[in-house]
Write a protein that holds these residues in place. Structure first.
Motif, short mmCIF file in Angstrom:
data_model
loop_
_atom_site.label_atom_id
_atom_site.label_comp_id
_atom_site.label_asym_id
_atom_site.label_seq_id
_atom_site.Cartn_x
_atom_site.Cartn_y
_atom_site.Cartn_z
N ALA A 21 -3.59 -23.90 -27.83
CA ALA A 21 -2.68 -24.78 -27.08
C ALA A 21 -3.30 -26.15 -26.86
O ALA A 21 -2.62 -27.18 -26.95
CB ALA A 21 -2.34 -24.13 -25.74
N ALA A 22 -4.61 -26.17 -26.60
CA ALA A 22 -5.29 -27.45 -26.32
C ALA A 22 -5.53 -28.24 -27.59
O ALA A 22 -5.57 -29.48 -27.56
CB ALA A 22 -6.61 -27.18 -25.60
N GLN A 23 -5.71 -27.55 -28.73
CA GLN A 23 -6.05 -28.24 -29.97
C GLN A 23 -5.16 -27.74 -31.11
O GLN A 23 -5.62 -27.01 -32.01
CB GLN A 23 -7.53 -28.01 -30.32
N PRO A 24 -3.89 -28.11 -31.09
CA PRO A 24 -3.00 -27.64 -32.17
C PRO A 24 -3.48 -28.08 -33.55
O PRO A 24 -3.24 -27.39 -34.54
CB PRO A 24 -1.64 -28.24 -31.80
N GLN A 25 -4.14 -29.24 -33.60
CA GLN A 25 -4.65 -29.70 -34.89
C GLN A 25 -5.74 -28.79 -35.43
O GLN A 25 -5.89 -28.60 -36.65
CB GLN A 25 -5.16 -31.15 -34.79
N LEU A 26 -6.51 -28.19 -34.53
CA LEU A 26 -7.54 -27.24 -34.95
C LEU A 26 -6.89 -25.99 -35.53
O LEU A 26 -7.31 -25.48 -36.58
CB LEU A 26 -8.43 -26.86 -33.75
N ALA A 27 -5.84 -25.50 -34.85
CA ALA A 27 -5.14 -24.33 -35.36
C ALA A 27 -4.55 -24.61 -36.74
O ALA A 27 -4.60 -23.76 -37.64
CB ALA A 27 -4.05 -23.91 -34.37
N GLY A 32 -5.20 -22.88 -42.78
CA GLY A 32 -5.33 -22.97 -44.23
C GLY A 32 -6.61 -22.40 -44.78
O GLY A 32 -6.83 -22.39 -46.00
N GLN A 33 -7.51 -21.92 -43.90
CA GLN A 33 -8.82 -21.42 -44.35
C GLN A 33 -8.96 -19.91 -44.18
O GLN A 33 -10.04 -19.37 -44.43
CB GLN A 33 -9.94 -22.11 -43.54
N LEU A 34 -7.89 -19.23 -43.76
CA LEU A 34 -8.02 -17.82 -43.39
C LEU A 34 -8.02 -16.88 -44.59
O LEU A 34 -8.24 -15.68 -44.42
CB LEU A 34 -6.88 -17.44 -42.43
N GLY A 35 -7.84 -17.39 -45.76
CA GLY A 35 -7.83 -16.52 -46.94
C GLY A 35 -9.20 -16.15 -47.45
O GLY A 35 -9.33 -15.33 -48.35
N HIS A 36 -10.24 -16.76 -46.88
CA HIS A 36 -11.60 -16.47 -47.35
C HIS A 36 -12.57 -16.61 -46.19
O HIS A 36 -12.27 -17.27 -45.18
CB HIS A 36 -11.99 -17.41 -48.49
N ARG A 63 -20.41 -28.41 -31.24
CA ARG A 63 -19.44 -27.64 -30.45
C ARG A 63 -18.09 -27.56 -31.15
O ARG A 63 -17.38 -26.54 -31.07
CB ARG A 63 -19.32 -28.26 -29.05
N GLN A 64 -17.73 -28.61 -31.85
CA GLN A 64 -16.48 -28.57 -32.62
C GLN A 64 -16.58 -27.54 -33.75
O GLN A 64 -15.61 -26.83 -34.03
CB GLN A 64 -16.19 -29.96 -33.20
N LEU A 65 -17.74 -27.47 -34.37
CA LEU A 65 -17.95 -26.47 -35.42
C LEU A 65 -17.84 -25.06 -34.84
O LEU A 65 -17.22 -24.18 -35.42
CB LEU A 65 -19.30 -26.67 -36.11
N ARG A 66 -18.43 -24.88 -33.68
CA ARG A 66 -18.38 -23.57 -33.04
C ARG A 66 -16.93 -23.15 -32.77
O ARG A 66 -16.54 -22.00 -33.01
CB ARG A 66 -19.18 -23.62 -31.74
N GLN A 67 -16.10 -24.05 -32.28
CA GLN A 67 -14.70 -23.74 -32.02
C GLN A 67 -13.96 -23.38 -33.31
O GLN A 67 -13.16 -22.44 -33.34
CB GLN A 67 -14.02 -24.93 -31.34
N ARG A 68 -14.25 -24.12 -34.36
CA ARG A 68 -13.58 -23.88 -35.64
C ARG A 68 -13.98 -22.49 -36.18
O ARG A 68 -13.11 -21.74 -36.64
CB ARG A 68 -13.99 -24.99 -36.62
N VAL A 69 -15.28 -22.18 -36.13
CA VAL A 69 -15.75 -20.87 -36.62
C VAL A 69 -15.19 -19.76 -35.75
O VAL A 69 -14.75 -18.72 -36.25
CB VAL A 69 -17.29 -20.83 -36.65
#
Length: 907
Positions: A21-27, A32-36, A63-69
């Motif tokens: 909800a806070a970072q729709p751009q992150l979602a 697009g990366q969930l296939g691998h 910290r941004q990397l941590r959220q993405r992972v």
């Protein structure tokens, strides 16, 4: 457009819901990366571009990397696209990448101010960040903290590459441009790293950092040199720290081999360290007490049947056996459990149940942490969280989840308690305590001993008195352990067939091990180990001598499943190779390792033999496989150790004759060997002679672990006067044109053991050709009978007893009959050339009508019985296998009937 995987994250995780909800751009980016899987390269690329301009930028990027992972890995996990291995690998990789990036960034910043930290030789140094715990094992969970230790190789000072460029100014209270000690440099770097990972900023944190596992804990230096670490581990390292350092893994820096040489001897001891059991048991008791105090029974990590108990079960065997079995010096829990099965320390069923429980508990742990991104392993008690957790685990409701969880935890608890059974040390109430202490009067003492099974109490008291005198020179703690051990030992020994002899052997062993009180503790605390030991001592003075001379064999008693499991020789051969590879270039260490391997496997076979789990034929097969395994590895190591070699792989083979060739080895049998080669190189004869000499030396040279095998090389062409090795051409010519009949008799039970497969095939083909040659019955009979008479003359029996092997009607008569039948009839009955043993060949001769089938069967049964009695007598320690003639009358009659039919019938 919604994504099913991300929608599931929102349903099963409040933190995931808030993050999207806070970072729709992150979602959107993650969708697009969930296939691998999320790769190391992708993580490194995210941190690298654009470069971080300052410390604040680095903190934000990490910290941004941590959220993405977090979002990507959680989505793949909950969708069923990622298994446990992928999840823990992703989080471990994230930690490694973030640590490396932060270390590189801050090292460069500090070096720009103070110069590079250098050792005493002026070489630049880098900080060695050591990961402990789950990160060390590559098993990090989603919301775990990371246990780190900060090290550097040597003391020294910093020095700028361009001193003229250094300036003096003040920045953040630090004087820049000034050289500082390496210690201060790495302390500052460690603090910067800790902040980069652990500070809670507007973007959150990366990992909480826990440095309490460093030497001296919170009061210890923030960073330290290798030398200080070594001094600490040697002088002050505590048992629980051995457990902690099992998973230690350096992530950055260099000179990792040097660090391993410091840590490995602290963690993995050369000999049994029974104290590891007690230390982990005590640690577990403390954890259980804390869990109970805090009412944390629903903690799936620390509670009963939880993750920690699985880890403890694996790691105690690493601590105890890792110094001897290099394959156990690994970090991941599931890998270690698999190695325990390979090395016979755990049953396959137990490993499968523990592995399944570990997978379930770790996945459940992640889903608990997914709820709020909190470091917790407690099952939630609110209905909303319970429903979310059940869905995340794929159960219809919370009750079904708990039922499955309880099944796994009960299995873990059962296996844990089998390994860490509560010790039994209090023997004060044992009725034989007064006998061992000498506090009872003579009449009462004699009565107690007689009631315990001892026919001569005076002899027992003399042995106990000698033990007391010996123990008087020992430490008080050791005396207490011995005093606790003796009463139950006396009780168990009194039940044996010959308790006096068994007690003497036990006393000799106790005197040999008394200064290593860890063995006394093992036998005192674990009655099952004591009972197994006594059975072995009672069964064989030879076994007693082996254990007394090599007391590290007592290690085997702590894992009865390994003692009584059927050997997997292919797997054991791999284990032996790994043990030898752990000592590259160290011939003495490799020779010792081979001897210990033989002793351990022999002890295991002996335990199964004593327990009645092996037939004599099966035992002989296993002892032969053991010899084959050791000979193959001896050949490989001796060839690798030759200074002059003309090829990578030798064209050389080892041929086994006699008991080795017929797979009829006993515990102390020597090896009849012949060496062949097939190599046209003009240097071949000389090189292979050196190889054969080296093999013989490896087998027969005494080391602290004894010898491997006695060898007999006299069955080679021309006997003791012949060449030590023969070319295949010369060997063929000798067998076809010059060999004596007795040498062809020996071929009936000869076989290729190891080496070049083509030579092995040549030997078997030649053996069959020679055995299949037509022979005149009369001439053959005369030659075989003459050799039998020669053997009689060499083994004259002057006693009134029957010699099971050499007297008429004994084992040798059966062997000569079979050998004659093979040589006489193999040309018409080629199935007789198969080296399947005397019993099988008698059956074939009977089936072919060469002798009456009933005579063949009776002789086979007699041969089996003769060997069984011979084995039992030799096991008891007698010099000769002799019995009263009346005890084997029917057996002798059966052998006599065979002899008469074979040699008196004109066939």
């Amino acid at each position: 457009m919604s994504n099913p995987a991300l929608d599931r994250v929102a349903r099963c995780s409040r933190y995931g819901r808030r993050l999207q909800a806070a970072q729709p751009q992150l979602a959107d980016a993650v969708a697009g990366q969930l296939g691998h899987p999320f790769t190391r390269a992708a993580m490194q690329a995210f941190l690298a571009e654009p470069p971080c301009a300052d410390e604040a930028a680095l903190h934000q990027r990490l910290r941004q990397l941590r959220q993405r992972v977090w979002l990507a890995v959680t989505a793949r996990d909950l969708a069923g696209s990622a298994d446990l291995a992928e999840v823990v690998a992703a989080w471990s990789t994230l930690a490694e990448v973030c640590i490396a990036a932060a270390v590189d960034f801050h090292h460069a910043m500090l070096a720009a101010r103070h110069g590079e930290p250098r050792d005493e030789h002026g070489r630049p140094q880098r900080m060695v960040v050591v990961a402990m715990g789950k990160l060390g094992g590559g098993e990090l969970n989603v919301s775990s903290d990371i246990d780190l230790v900060y090290l550097y190789p040597e003391e020294g000072d910093t020095a700028a590459d361009d001193p003229a460029a250094a300036t003096m100014s003040r920045r953040d209270g630090i004087q820049t441009g000034k050289s500082i000690s390496s210690h201060e440099f790495f302390v500052r770097l460690g603090r910067k790293l800790t902040a980069a990972l652990g500070e809670n900023t507007a973007d959150g944190y990366v990992f909480r950092v826990d440095l309490r596992l460093r030497p001296w804990g919170d009061s210890g230096p923030f960073a330290m040199g290798f030398a200080m670490l070594e001094d600490y581990l040697v002088a002050q390292g505590r048992p629980w720290e051995r457990y902690a350092w099992i998973k230690a893994r350096p992530l950055t820096g260099a000179r990792h081999d040097e660090l391993a040489s410091i840590v490995r001897p602290f963690v993995f001891r050369k000999y049994l360290d029974f104290g590891a059991f007690a230390a982990i048991r005590d640690l577990h008791v403390q954890i259980r007490r804390e869990v109970a105090r805090r009412e944390m029974a629903h903690d799936i990590k620390l509670g009963p049947g939880g993750i920690r108990e699985i880890e403890f079960t694996a790691q105690v065997f690493q601590l105890i056996r890792g110094g001897q079995i290099a394959a156990l010096q690994q970090r991941p829990t599931l890998t270690v459990l698999a190695e325990l099965v390979k090395n016979g320390l755990m049953t396959a069923d137990a490993q499968q149940e523990l592995a399944a429980a570990y997978d379930f508990l770790r996945r459940l742990e992640h889903r608990i942490q997914y709820l709020d991104d909190a470091q917790t392993q407690l099952l939630p008690d609110d209905a909303e969280s319970q429903a979310m957790l059940a869905e995340a685990m794929g159960f219809p409701d919370h009750a079904a989840l708990v039922a499955a969880l309880d099944r796994h935890r009960n299995k873990v608890t059962r296996h844990f308690e089998q390994v860490f059974a509560a010790p039994q040390t209090d023997q004060n109430s044992h009725p034989l305590t007064v006998v061992c202490s000498g506090t009872a009067d003579a009449a009462a003492t004699h009565a107690l001993l007689e009631n315990a099974g001892y026919g001569d109490p005076s002899q027992v008291l003399a042995i106990l008195d000698a033990l007391r005198q010996h123990s008087a020179r020992l430490a008080e703690s050791t005396q207490l352990r011995l005093n606790a051990l003796l009463p139950p030992a006396l009780e168990i020994i009194g039940r044996q067939p010959d308790p006096a002899a068994t007690l003497e052997r036990f006393a000799a062993l106790v005197q040999a091990i008394a200064r290593r009180s860890t063995y006394l503790a093992l036998l005192t605390e674990y009655p099952a180990a004591l009972r197994q030991l006594v059975r072995l001592l009672a069964a064989s003075p030879w076994a007693a001598q082996m254990i007394t001379q090599q007391p590290q064999l007592l290690d085997e008693l702590i894992a009865p499943q390994s003692l009584l499991s059927v050997p997997d020789w292919a797997q054991l051969a791999e284990q032996l190779r790994a043990e030898l590879d752990a000592h590259p270039g160290d011939t003495e260490a490799q020779m010792d390792a081979m001897r210990r391997f033989k002793q351990v496997q022999t002890l295991r076979l002996l335990a199964q033999d004593v327990a009645g789990r092996l037939t004599l034929e099966s035992l002989s097969d296993h002892l032969s496989y053991l010899a084959d395994t050791l000979l193959a590895e001896t050949l490989a190591r001796c060839w690798a150790g030759l200074k002059t070699r003309h090829r990578d792989t030798p064209r050389f083979a080892v041929i086994g004759y006699g008991k080795l060739g017929g797979k009829e080895l006993g515990y102390a049998s020597d090896l009849d060997l012949v060496f062949l080669y097939d190599d046209a190189d003009e240097r071949a004869q000389q090189i292979y002679v050196r190889l054969a000499q080296r093999i013989n030396t490896w087998l027969g040279t005494p080391t602290p672990a004894g010898i491997l095998y006695e060898t007999d090389l006299r069955l080679r062409p021309d006997g003791a006067s012949g060449l030590l090795v023969s070319s295949t051409a010369a060997f063929r010519d000798y067998q076809l044109h010059h060999a004596w009949v007795w040498e062809h008799q020996a071929l009936t039970r000869a076989r290729f053991v190891c080496g070049d497969l083509a030579i092995g095939a040549f030997f078997e083909a030649l053996r069959r050709d020679v055995l299949g040659l037509p022979r005149d019955a009369g001439t053959l009979r005369e030659a075989v009978l003459a050799m039998r008479e020669k053997m009689h003359a060499g083994h004259v029996n002057h006693s009134d007893l029957f010699d099971l092997k050499h007297d008429s009607g004994g084992i040798v008569d059966v062997e000569f009959c079979v050998q004659y039948l093979v040589l006489r009839h193999c040309h018409a009955h080629p199935e007789l050339a198969d080296n399947f043993g005397n019993i099988a060949l008698l059956g074939r001769a009977g089936a072919a009508g060469l002798i009456p089938a009933d005579i063949a069967q009776a002789a086979a049964d007699a041969y089996r019985e003769l060997r069984r009695q011979q084995h039992a007598i030799k096991l008891s320690g007698a010099d000769y296998a002799r019995v009263p003639p009346a005890a084997v009358e029917s057996v002798r009659d059966a052998v006599g009937a065979l002899w008469t039919r074979v040699f008196d019938a004109r066939s």
